[in-house]
Design a protein around this motif. Structure first.
Motif, mmCIF file in Angstrom:
data_model
loop_
_atom_site.group_PDB
_atom_site.id
_atom_site.type_symbol
_atom_site.label_atom_id
_atom_site.label_comp_id
_atom_site.label_asym_id
_atom_site.label_seq_id
_atom_site.Cartn_x
_atom_site.Cartn_y
_atom_site.Cartn_z
ATOM 1 N N VAL A 229 0.832 -1.202 0.000
ATOM 2 C CA VAL A 229 0.000 0.000 0.000
ATOM 3 C C VAL A 229 0.870 1.257 0.000
ATOM 4 C CG1 VAL A 229 -1.639 1.344 1.368
ATOM 5 C CG2 VAL A 229 -2.023 -1.084 1.018
ATOM 6 N N MET A 230 1.963 1.237 0.748
ATOM 7 C CA MET A 230 2.885 2.371 0.738
ATOM 8 C C MET A 230 3.445 2.612 -0.660
ATOM 9 S SD MET A 230 3.808 4.348 3.353
ATOM 10 C CE MET A 230 5.561 4.635 3.121
ATOM 11 N N GLN A 231 3.809 1.536 -1.338
ATOM 12 C CA GLN A 231 4.354 1.662 -2.693
ATOM 13 C C GLN A 231 3.321 2.239 -3.652
ATOM 14 O OE1 GLN A 231 5.527 -2.410 -3.320
ATOM 15 N NE2 GLN A 231 7.611 -2.075 -2.573
ATOM 16 N N ILE A 232 2.098 1.743 -3.568
ATOM 17 C CA ILE A 232 1.040 2.229 -4.463
ATOM 18 C C ILE A 232 0.705 3.679 -4.148
ATOM 19 C CG2 ILE A 232 -1.370 1.915 -5.151
ATOM 20 C CD1 ILE A 232 -1.029 -1.067 -4.629
ATOM 21 N N LEU A 233 0.644 4.032 -2.870
ATOM 22 C CA LEU A 233 0.359 5.414 -2.496
ATOM 23 C C LEU A 233 1.434 6.361 -3.024
ATOM 24 C CD1 LEU A 233 -0.928 5.072 1.187
ATOM 25 C CD2 LEU A 233 -2.206 5.986 -0.754
ATOM 26 N N PHE A 234 2.687 5.941 -2.962
ATOM 27 C CA PHE A 234 3.755 6.795 -3.472
ATOM 28 C C PHE A 234 3.631 6.973 -4.983
ATOM 29 C CE2 PHE A 234 8.055 7.780 -4.911
ATOM 30 C CZ PHE A 234 8.370 8.826 -4.069
ATOM 31 N N CYS A 235 3.293 5.893 -5.691
ATOM 32 C CA CYS A 235 3.090 6.000 -7.138
ATOM 33 C C CYS A 235 1.911 6.917 -7.458
ATOM 34 C CB CYS A 235 2.849 4.610 -7.738
ATOM 35 S SG CYS A 235 4.313 3.553 -7.744
ATOM 36 N N ILE A 236 0.843 6.824 -6.673
ATOM 37 C CA ILE A 236 -0.305 7.720 -6.842
ATOM 38 C C ILE A 236 0.139 9.173 -6.661
ATOM 39 C CG2 ILE A 236 -2.479 8.460 -5.784
ATOM 40 C CD1 ILE A 236 -3.045 5.503 -5.180
ATOM 41 N N ALA A 237 0.952 9.417 -5.639
ATOM 42 C CA ALA A 237 1.434 10.776 -5.384
ATOM 43 C C ALA A 237 2.234 11.309 -6.565
ATOM 44 C CB ALA A 237 2.287 10.794 -4.117
ATOM 45 N N VAL A 238 3.077 10.472 -7.160
ATOM 46 C CA VAL A 238 3.877 10.903 -8.312
ATOM 47 C C VAL A 238 2.975 11.211 -9.500
ATOM 48 C CG1 VAL A 238 5.624 10.189 -9.972
ATOM 49 C CG2 VAL A 238 5.919 9.642 -7.551
ATOM 50 N N LEU A 239 2.004 10.331 -9.775
ATOM 51 C CA LEU A 239 1.105 10.530 -10.913
ATOM 52 C C LEU A 239 0.321 11.832 -10.781
ATOM 53 C CD1 LEU A 239 -0.297 6.891 -11.307
ATOM 54 C CD2 LEU A 239 1.283 8.042 -12.855
ATOM 55 N N VAL A 240 -0.264 12.048 -9.604
ATOM 56 C CA VAL A 240 -1.084 13.241 -9.398
ATOM 57 C C VAL A 240 -0.221 14.503 -9.402
ATOM 58 C CG1 VAL A 240 -2.662 14.407 -7.817
ATOM 59 C CG2 VAL A 240 -2.828 11.946 -8.139
ATOM 60 N N SER A 241 0.958 14.421 -8.806
ATOM 61 C CA SER A 241 1.841 15.590 -8.748
ATOM 62 C C SER A 241 2.294 16.017 -10.135
ATOM 63 C CB SER A 241 3.060 15.276 -7.873
ATOM 64 O OG SER A 241 2.670 14.965 -6.554
ATOM 65 N N VAL A 242 2.669 15.054 -10.984
ATOM 66 C CA VAL A 242 3.105 15.374 -12.339
ATOM 67 C C VAL A 242 1.960 15.996 -13.135
ATOM 68 C CG1 VAL A 242 3.849 14.374 -14.542
ATOM 69 C CG2 VAL A 242 4.940 13.669 -12.418
ATOM 70 N N SER A 243 0.775 15.407 -13.032
ATOM 71 C CA SER A 243 -0.384 15.936 -13.751
ATOM 72 C C SER A 243 -0.715 17.357 -13.305
ATOM 73 C CB SER A 243 -1.596 15.021 -13.538
ATOM 74 O OG SER A 243 -2.776 15.610 -14.018
ATOM 75 N N THR A 244 -0.722 17.580 -11.997
ATOM 76 C CA THR A 244 -1.074 18.908 -11.471
ATOM 77 C C THR A 244 -0.030 19.956 -11.841
ATOM 78 O OG1 THR A 244 -2.193 17.832 -9.601
ATOM 79 C CG2 THR A 244 -1.700 20.170 -9.383
ATOM 80 N N ALA A 245 1.254 19.591 -11.729
ATOM 81 C CA ALA A 245 2.308 20.545 -12.069
ATOM 82 C C ALA A 245 2.324 20.848 -13.565
ATOM 83 C CB ALA A 245 3.664 19.993 -11.633
ATOM 84 N N LEU A 246 1.860 19.908 -14.395
ATOM 85 C CA LEU A 246 1.898 20.097 -15.845
ATOM 86 C C LEU A 246 0.808 21.044 -16.332
ATOM 87 C CD1 LEU A 246 3.228 19.219 -18.527
ATOM 88 C CD2 LEU A 246 1.547 17.362 -18.640
ATOM 89 N N VAL A 247 -0.447 20.820 -15.900
ATOM 90 C CA VAL A 247 -1.558 21.620 -16.434
ATOM 91 C C VAL A 247 -2.390 22.313 -15.365
ATOM 92 C CG1 VAL A 247 -1.752 20.143 -18.468
ATOM 93 C CG2 VAL A 247 -3.178 19.664 -16.477
ATOM 94 N N GLY A 248 -2.227 21.937 -14.088
ATOM 95 C CA GLY A 248 -3.057 22.515 -13.044
ATOM 96 C C GLY A 248 -3.997 21.482 -12.445
ATOM 97 N N PRO A 249 -4.753 21.857 -11.423
ATOM 98 C CA PRO A 249 -5.608 20.901 -10.722
ATOM 99 C C PRO A 249 -6.888 20.555 -11.484
ATOM 100 C CG PRO A 249 -5.839 23.087 -9.749
ATOM 101 C CD PRO A 249 -4.769 23.197 -10.792
ATOM 102 N N VAL A 250 -7.221 19.270 -11.507
ATOM 103 C CA VAL A 250 -8.500 18.785 -12.058
ATOM 104 C C VAL A 250 -9.089 17.828 -11.013
ATOM 105 C CG1 VAL A 250 -8.254 19.079 -14.543
ATOM 106 C CG2 VAL A 250 -7.067 17.208 -13.438
ATOM 107 N N THR A 251 -9.676 18.391 -10.002
ATOM 108 C CA THR A 251 -10.060 17.658 -8.803
ATOM 109 C C THR A 251 -11.031 16.526 -9.079
ATOM 110 O OG1 THR A 251 -9.773 19.694 -7.526
ATOM 111 C CG2 THR A 251 -10.997 17.890 -6.486
ATOM 112 N N PHE A 252 -12.103 16.787 -9.838
ATOM 113 C CA PHE A 252 -13.187 15.823 -9.967
ATOM 114 C C PHE A 252 -13.104 14.961 -11.222
ATOM 115 C CE2 PHE A 252 -15.366 18.846 -7.056
ATOM 116 C CZ PHE A 252 -15.660 17.941 -6.046
ATOM 117 N N LEU A 253 -12.100 15.147 -12.067
ATOM 118 C CA LEU A 253 -12.000 14.327 -13.271
ATOM 119 C C LEU A 253 -11.835 12.855 -12.919
ATOM 120 C CD1 LEU A 253 -11.727 14.012 -16.349
ATOM 121 C CD2 LEU A 253 -9.265 14.386 -16.067
ATOM 122 N N GLY A 254 -10.972 12.563 -11.972
ATOM 123 C CA GLY A 254 -10.749 11.173 -11.578
ATOM 124 C C GLY A 254 -12.001 10.520 -11.012
#
Length: 325
Positions: A229-254
């Motif tokens: 779970v720790m590994q998956i959570l860290f991967c989730i953090a990387v995915l969301v961080s890259v997406s947000t830093a690239l174009v901005g927040p899209v809270t409800f799309l997911g």
């Protein structure tokens, strides 16, 4: 209603193929519709936006489905851990400290790396302190994430009241996801980070369905639950961080695409729900951009439309959950 009966008779593989065909159709229309200038320039310009939408759809779709599997709650998104609020705080803090003129002059690559690193660091501190050692409380970690999100938004609101009003309009544009303001050369960096993260997720993919069964069953079936779970959570953090830093927040799309994937596929196995969420995200973003450009004449921001529809879906899921109790 005949198409509904026809859809119900399809297996999950055929449904996934249909979603893939629709996503390809949306992409082809986006690249070729109403091209009135040089084809090479148009395809290069639109292709960069299309690639960004694809990366965001992938990152948000995969992260949200995996987050649902870990938390066993379909009305939560990774944004609950404060990623979006931290991104807004960073944007406001930079404008407050240096002014928007200086912020716009920052190196886009360094800014992208810094924002991504800050969001990943926040997630790592949360995971390290609240989901490791003797604590290991997923619910406490989520609660602390909510509290931090409220704190970040409060600090953002305070600085917005103190900032130069002439800079507010430019700053406000960064509060919404935009595929027109991003630096296109960052796509390769974002794609590389997502590819490395995906490679790791691919190696542990067989544990996803087991973890979705719950902690006790996962442990009884031989999964090192806290570590995985720790590994998956860290991967989730990387995915969301890259997406947000690239174009901005899209809270409800997911939230929107993940629950549509569960509904349309009728199969909760990750081999189907993960690609379905990604394809639905691409359809929503590319199809929405088509409607925005050619139907509404840019009279609204795509992220605002997505947030509105996703927010309505959140309310529907919340009310439906209350009725079934």
């Amino acid at each position: 209603m005949g198409w509904l009966r026809g859809w119900g008779s399809l297996g999950p593989g055929a449904r996934l193929a249909a979603l893939g065909a629709l996503a390809v159709l949306c992409a082809a229309l986006y690249l070729t519709l109403q091209v009135r200038t040089d084809w090479a320039f148009t395809l290069r310009y639109r292709g960069a936006r299309l690639a960004a939408m694809g990366l965001v759809a992938y990152a948000i779709g995969v992260s949200t489905v995996l987050f649902h599997s870990i938390t066993h709650n379909r009305i939560l998104t990774p944004a609950i851990m404060g990623f979006d609020a931290l991104y807004l705080l960073i944007q406001t803090g930079l404008a407050f400290a240096f002014g928007m003129t200086a912020v716009l002059a920052f190196n886009p690559t360094l800014k992208f790396v810094g924002e991504t690193a800050a969001m990943v660091l926040l997630a790592w501190l949360l995971f390290r302190s609240l989901f490791s050692g003797a604590v290991r409380s997923l619910h406490l970690m989520l609660l602390v994430g909510v509290v931090l999100g409220v704190l970040f938004r409060a600090l953002t609101g305070l600085m917005l009241r103190l900032i130069d009003p002439n800079q507010f309009g430019t700053l406000q544009d960064r509060f919404f996801a935009s595929f027109n303001l991003m630096a296109t050369h960052l796509l390769w960096s974002a794609a590389a980070v997502l590819a490395l993260t995906s490679l790791f997720l691919w190696r542990i993919r067989r544990s996803f369905d087991v973890i979705a069964l719950g902690r006790d069953l996962a442990i009884s079936l031989g999964v090192d639950y806290p570590k995985r779970v720790m590994q998956i959570l860290f991967c989730i953090a990387v995915l969301v961080s890259v997406s947000t830093a690239l174009v901005g927040p899209v809270t409800f799309l997911g939230l929107l695409v993940a629950n549509l994937a569960y509904l349309l596929l009728g199969d909760m196995r990750h081999r189907y729900t993960l690609p379905a969420a990604v394809l639905l995200g691409a359809i929503a973003l590319v199809g929405g951009q088509l409607i925005l450009e050619h139907g509404l004449g840019y009279n609204s921001a795509l992220s605002m439309v997505i947030e509105f529809v996703g927010g309505m879906a959140f309310l529907v899921l919340l009310l439906r959950g209350q009725r079934t109790r």
